[in-house]
Design an enzyme around this catalytic site. Structure first.
Site, mmCIF file in Angstrom:
data_model
loop_
_atom_site.group_PDB
_atom_site.id
_atom_site.type_symbol
_atom_site.label_atom_id
_atom_site.label_comp_id
_atom_site.label_asym_id
_atom_site.label_seq_id
_atom_site.Cartn_x
_atom_site.Cartn_y
_atom_site.Cartn_z
ATOM 1 N N PRO A 90 0.816 -1.227 0.000
ATOM 2 C CA PRO A 90 0.000 0.000 0.000
ATOM 3 C C PRO A 90 0.849 1.276 0.000
ATOM 4 C CG PRO A 90 -0.762 -1.536 1.692
ATOM 5 C CD PRO A 90 0.547 -2.053 1.182
ATOM 6 N N GLU A 117 2.567 -9.211 8.552
ATOM 7 C CA GLU A 117 2.658 -7.764 8.790
ATOM 8 C C GLU A 117 3.482 -7.050 7.721
ATOM 9 O OE1 GLU A 117 0.813 -6.107 11.040
ATOM 10 O OE2 GLU A 117 0.052 -8.149 11.306
ATOM 11 N N ARG A 155 -2.156 -7.649 -21.034
ATOM 12 C CA ARG A 155 -2.990 -7.213 -22.152
ATOM 13 C C ARG A 155 -2.374 -6.076 -22.950
ATOM 14 N NH1 ARG A 155 -6.309 -3.223 -21.373
ATOM 15 N NH2 ARG A 155 -8.112 -3.975 -22.512
ATOM 16 N N ASP A 170 -9.859 1.172 -25.431
ATOM 17 C CA ASP A 170 -10.547 1.164 -24.151
ATOM 18 C C ASP A 170 -10.199 2.290 -23.208
ATOM 19 O OD1 ASP A 170 -8.983 -1.885 -23.922
ATOM 20 O OD2 ASP A 170 -8.198 -0.137 -22.891
HETATM 21 N N1 4GY Z 1 -3.163 -2.138 -1.520
HETATM 22 N N2 4GY Z 1 -1.577 -2.519 -3.209
HETATM 23 C C1 4GY Z 1 -1.416 -3.882 -1.527
HETATM 24 C C2 4GY Z 1 -1.663 -4.565 -0.254
HETATM 25 C C3 4GY Z 1 -0.905 -6.331 1.276
HETATM 26 C C4 4GY Z 1 1.350 -7.067 4.247
HETATM 27 C C5 4GY Z 1 2.778 -6.325 2.364
HETATM 28 C C6 4GY Z 1 -2.129 -2.801 -2.034
HETATM 29 O O1 4GY Z 1 -0.576 -3.364 -3.413
HETATM 30 N N3 4GY Z 1 -0.468 -4.191 -2.411
HETATM 31 O O2 4GY Z 1 -2.591 -4.243 0.465
HETATM 32 N N4 4GY Z 1 -0.775 -5.548 0.063
HETATM 33 C C7 4GY Z 1 0.299 -6.189 2.203
HETATM 34 C C8 4GY Z 1 0.157 -7.150 3.324
HETATM 35 C C9 4GY Z 1 2.639 -7.273 3.514
HETATM 36 C C10 4GY Z 1 1.595 -6.377 1.440
#
Ligand code: 4GY
Length: 254
Positions: A90, A117, A155, A170
């Site tokens: 994230p 984690e 794609r 698209d």
């Molecule tokens: N949102 N975008 C995401 C995610 C899970 C703990 C690292 C996201 O790309 N990945 O939420 N990944 C985490 C869980 C370890 C990845």
């Protein structure tokens, strides 16, 4: 293109990559997807891959050893080089159509999927070249995001979509949202296909579709309009649509 996916759950990838377009792309040798089980590179007795966080706290962290070992293996296999290494998290750079297009030019990619984690920071520092996020939410692992990224990249590889379908038409290819689609029957339960699409007048159809794209983008994602190249005609249509929407709002508030 060859994509190596490093994961603790290779089984998760069996479904999505073995259907439809991604299946065909692999059969046609345009795409090779290779899952590697990180656990196979754990050198300790119980083949563990995670440990408690240094400094304390909840949950488990994926340790560096199996991932570094896994990279040594990939490097040996590829004569020293592994190319771009993507980590799904994230905190990464937001994934976009532009990003997918750029990655589709690579000859090979490695995607690291974290779980628990997170992954020991030294993996990110030393091995990872690209950190990618598919959106502002937290999932239980990087596997689903990796599938999303692989699908979007695949794609964009020439030949993958075949002759009839085209990526150029698209949504987001031109930076606008896509126009609505219809197929037969012409009338279904009383709901009709817009007359213009049955007219056979190609230029009018093109104009109608462009107008619909502009309208949808204006209504749903107006911030996208700042980034696209608009023709004189587009600007004229947009102004007209803006005025129409404005007067509609005005009438509703009366
Ligand atoms: N949102 N975008 C995401 C995610 C899970 C703990 C690292 C996201 O790309 N990945 O939420 N990944 C985490 C869980 C370890 C990845």
């Amino acid at each position: 293109m060859r994509i190596d996916i490093l994961t603790l759950f290779p089984g998760m990838f069996e479904g999505p990559f073995n259907h439809s377009i991604l299946k065909r792309a692999q059969e046609n040798m345009l795409l090779q997807i290779n899952t590697i089980n990180i656990r196979d590179f754990s050198k300790n007795k119980h083949h563990t891959v995670d440990d408690t966080p240094c400094g304390g706290g909840a949950g488990m962290v994926m340790g560096p050893e199996p991932l570094f070992e896994c990279f040594d293996y990939l490097q040996e296999q590829n004569g020293g080089q592994v190319g771009r290494v993507i980590m799904m998290c994230p905190q990464g750079e937001p994934f976009t159509q532009e990003y997918a297009k750029e990655l589709a030019k690579e000859e090979n990619l490695v995607i690291v999927c974290g779980h628990y984690e997170g992954i020991d920071e030294r993996v990110r520092e030393v091995l990872v070249t690209d950190e990618i996020s598919i959106g502002d939410y937290v999932l239980t692992g990087g596997e689903l995001p990796a599938m999303v990224v692989v699908d979007a990249i695949a794609r964009m590889i020439p030949g993958v979509l075949g002759e009839t379908a085209s990526a150029e038409e698209d949504s987001f290819y031109n930076g606008l949202l896509e126009y609505p689609h219809y197929t037969k029957p012409r009338v279904y339960r009383g709901y009709e296909v817009p007359e213009i699409l049955l007219s056979g007048h190609h230029e009018n159809i093109r104009k109608w579709r462009r107008r619909q794209s502009l309208l949808r983008t204006l209504e749903r994602r107006p911030e996208l309009l700042k980034e696209v190249e608009l023709t004189k005609e587009d600007k004229k249509v947009l102004l007209e649509l803006q005025q129409q929407l404005q007067s509609l709002k005005f009438e509703n508030n009366k």
